[in-house]
Design a protein around this motif. Structure first.
Motif: not given
Length: 77
Positions: A1-3, A49-54, A76
Motif C-alpha cells: 500500500m502506498s502512503k 500503483d494498482r488498487g484503491d485510490w482516494t 479502484h
C-alpha cells in the motif's frame, strides 16, 4: 500500500470561475507532484500503483494547519 500524498504542481483556486460557471481542469499526472516524506517527485501514473485510490480536495486558508476537506471520493485502479 502506498502512503504517498499528491498535490497539484501549483495552488489552484477552484472558485476563481465560480461566478461565470467556468471550470478548472487538472490533468493527472501532468498537473500533480507526489510527496513521500521529504522527497518530492513527479506523480506516478495511476496504472503503476494498482488498487484503491482516494481523492480529497481541501480548502487551504493560508498555512499547513488551516485547512478543511471539501470533497472526498475514490476509485479502484
Amino acid at each position: 500500500m502506498s502512503k504517498g500524498i499528491g498535490f497539484t504542481s501549483k495552488p489552484v483556486d477552484l472558485y476563481s470561475r465560480w461566478t461565470t460557471g467556468g471550470t478548472v481542469k487538472l490533468k493527472y499526472p501532468d498537473d500533480f507532484r507526489a510527496h513521500f516524506g521529504k522527497r518530492t517527485v513527479d506523480a506516478i501514473p495511476v496504472g503503476d500503483d494498482r488498487g484503491d485510490w482516494t481523492v480529497v480536495l481541501y480548502h487551504v486558508e493560508g498555512g499547513p494547519t488551516k485547512y478543511t476537506s471539501v470533497v472526498c471520493n475514490g476509485f479502484h485502479a
